[in-house]
Design an enzyme around this catalytic site. Structure first.
Site, short mmCIF file in Angstrom:
data_model
loop_
_atom_site.label_atom_id
_atom_site.label_comp_id
_atom_site.label_asym_id
_atom_site.label_seq_id
_atom_site.Cartn_x
_atom_site.Cartn_y
_atom_site.Cartn_z
N ARG A 21 28.76 35.61 28.60
CA ARG A 21 29.35 34.58 29.45
C ARG A 21 29.60 35.06 30.88
O ARG A 21 29.83 34.26 31.77
CB ARG A 21 30.66 34.08 28.83
N GLU A 166 40.37 32.84 10.87
CA GLU A 166 39.82 32.35 12.12
C GLU A 166 39.89 30.83 12.16
O GLU A 166 39.87 30.16 11.12
CB GLU A 166 38.38 32.82 12.29
N ASN A 181 46.84 36.10 16.15
CA ASN A 181 46.43 37.50 16.26
C ASN A 181 46.10 37.85 17.71
O ASN A 181 45.25 37.22 18.34
CB ASN A 181 45.20 37.71 15.36
N ARG A 322 38.43 51.39 53.53
CA ARG A 322 37.54 51.67 52.41
C ARG A 322 37.79 53.07 51.85
O ARG A 322 38.65 53.81 52.33
CB ARG A 322 36.09 51.52 52.86
N LYS A 340 36.27 53.99 57.03
CA LYS A 340 35.64 54.47 55.79
C LYS A 340 35.45 55.98 55.87
O LYS A 340 34.91 56.50 56.84
CB LYS A 340 34.29 53.77 55.60
N SER A 394 36.93 51.35 75.68
CA SER A 394 36.42 50.17 74.97
C SER A 394 34.90 50.16 74.95
O SER A 394 34.24 50.47 75.94
CB SER A 394 36.93 48.90 75.66
#
Length: 451
Positions: A21, A166, A181, A322, A340, A394
């Site tokens: 699924r 079940e 369950n 990161r 990073k 910059s």
């Protein structure tokens, strides 16, 4: 939660399913929740509950799953891996998991590999109840107002659990049972071995018998043979406030639910430790992140697994930190800045529109808007080093490997080329960056009138 059960409890993680699924090439138990694979969360919870031997049953994508388990298990636990090929249900999976446990005794703690929110506290409580009741088997149960989809617990007149039925096999009155369950078990090894042997056949035995015996074998039917020889089967009801711990992940919708719940749990832990998270609903912080006290995280930030942030920092809004990022104290990482594998020293500022990748940045450095550490040349990633007190103008691009000395400056729009080293205190400008040469002083004018 450390536990006294570690010497006797053995964990079994059922991680062999296809997860169809999910509609993914990646095995279901490897999908990340908070930066940690699903199966990794189960390994962590078992370890934190004091379990020191864990058996993982793999199947679909076995090699990938096994490699991940070895990494996520880490030190301090004995890890055994068995493969279930073909998949034949949870009962057969537990039968296979017993193979590396020959000669051992104690309690098995059996969990599914798709329950990333299951806590070590819950596992420890289940084990304690199992031991206090002197039970042969304990089922973690839950009470549902709408029990659709769950196996119902059937009891005898004395209240003892007789079996789990079940939903597809239940009668209308049985379907009305609200105690169901939860799919997590504590069971004695001495009790489960003969119980499984009573109805669980290996695939080879089934084929040798001409296909006789069930093709798929589930675990709950062990209740009957355990009870038949006088084994005590009890349940432990999960407290209602812990209900979300049984959030399974069977598809992408449930994956997002689990991610969101874990995210709020992680953020709340940081807040209790003295971190200000301005808007938890718009902030993503993964597992294994360290953040010092009095740091403020603004909305829109994404902070990945393993990032370390010092005290009194300011991050965001809309910053992305990161893996491999380490920020010292009093660092400001502002809006639309990505960092990073970079260490940033105390007092440094990178406030706007910047990429810092594979860097060593000293203390009290000013990183101007639009700065880029160009760390990748198409083949490998290289380091950039920026010394204490440097000023990066910059729009500067620094092509790694390169080095900016302490107190050095780059002019706006400068491009520091690969292999270039800017000496301490020097100012460079232009493309490619070159030292700024001051104009020599103008010669003095002749006095009026001449000689």
């Amino acid at each position: 939660m450390a536990s006294s059960h570690g010497s006797s409890a053995i964990g079994i993680v059922l991680a062999a399913g296809h997860g169809t699924r999910m509609r993914s090439r990646l095995p279901k138990v490897l999908h990340p929740v908070g930066g940690v694979p699903l199966v990794g969360h189960l390994l962590r919870s078992l370890k934190d509950a004091g379990v020191r031997h864990i058996v993982v049953v793999t199947g679909h994508g076995a090699e990938e799953v096994e490699a991940t388990c070895r990494v996520e298990a880490g030190d301090g636990v004995e890890l055994s891996i068995v493969r279930q090929e073909p998949p034949r249900g949870t009962g057969d999976a537990v039968r296979l998991a017993l193979e590396p446990l020959t000669g051992q005794t104690g309690t098995l703690l059996i969990v599914n590999g798709d329950l990333p929110l299951l806590s070590p506290e819950t596992l420890g409580a289940l084990l304690s109840h199992h031991e206090n009741e002197r039970a042969a088997m304990t089922i973690l149960s839950i009470v549902r107002d709408n029990p659709t989809g769950y196996g119902r617990l059937l009891r005898g007149r004395d209240g003892a659990i007789l079996r789990v039925i079940e939903e597809r096999d239940a009668t209308p009155p049985e379907r009305g049972i609200r105690e169901v369950n939860g799919g997590i078990y504590a069971v004695d090894l001495a009790a489960v071995r003969p119980a499984l042997a009573a109805f669980c056949y290996s695939e080879e035995q089934r084929i040798a018998a001409g296909g006789a015996g069930p093709a798929e074998i589930y675990f709950p039917p062990v209740i009957a043979p355990i009870a038949a020889v006088g084994g005590k089967v009890v349940d432990w009801v999960l407290p209602a406030e812990k209900d979300e711990e049984l959030q399974q992940v069977n598809d992408r919708v449930e994956l997002s639910i689990a991610c969101d719940r874990l995210r709020h749990r992680v953020i709340a832990d940081h807040q209790r430790a003295g971190v200000t998270v301005v808007d938890p609903g718009q902030t993503w912080i993964e597992c294994d992140v360290e953040i010092g006290a009095d740091t403020t995280i603004h909305p829109g930030c994404v902070i990945r697994r393993g990032v370390r942030i010092g005290a009194e920092c300011e991050v965001g809004p809309f910053a992305h930190l990161r893996e491999g990022t380490i920020l010292g104290d009093d660092v400001h990482i502002g809006n639309f800045v990505e960092v990073k594998k970079t260490r940033v020293g105390r007092g440094t500022r990178a406030k706007h529109l910047t990429y810092l990748g594979n860097g060593e940045i000293g203390q009290d450095v000013n990183i101007g808007a639009g700065t880029v550490l160009a760390n990748y040349d198409g083949r490998q990633k290289s380091m950039t080093r920026i010394g204490d007190g440097a000023f990066i103008g910059s729009g500067t691009i620094i092509v790694a490997p390169a080095e900016i000395g302490p107190g050095a400056r780059t002019g706006a729009g400068a491009v520091v080329t690969r292999g270039q080293s800017v000496p301490a205190g020097e100012t460079v400008i232009g493309v490619p960056a070159r030292p700024l040469r001051k104009k020599p002083p103008a010669p003095p004018e002749s006095p009026p009138g001449g000689s």
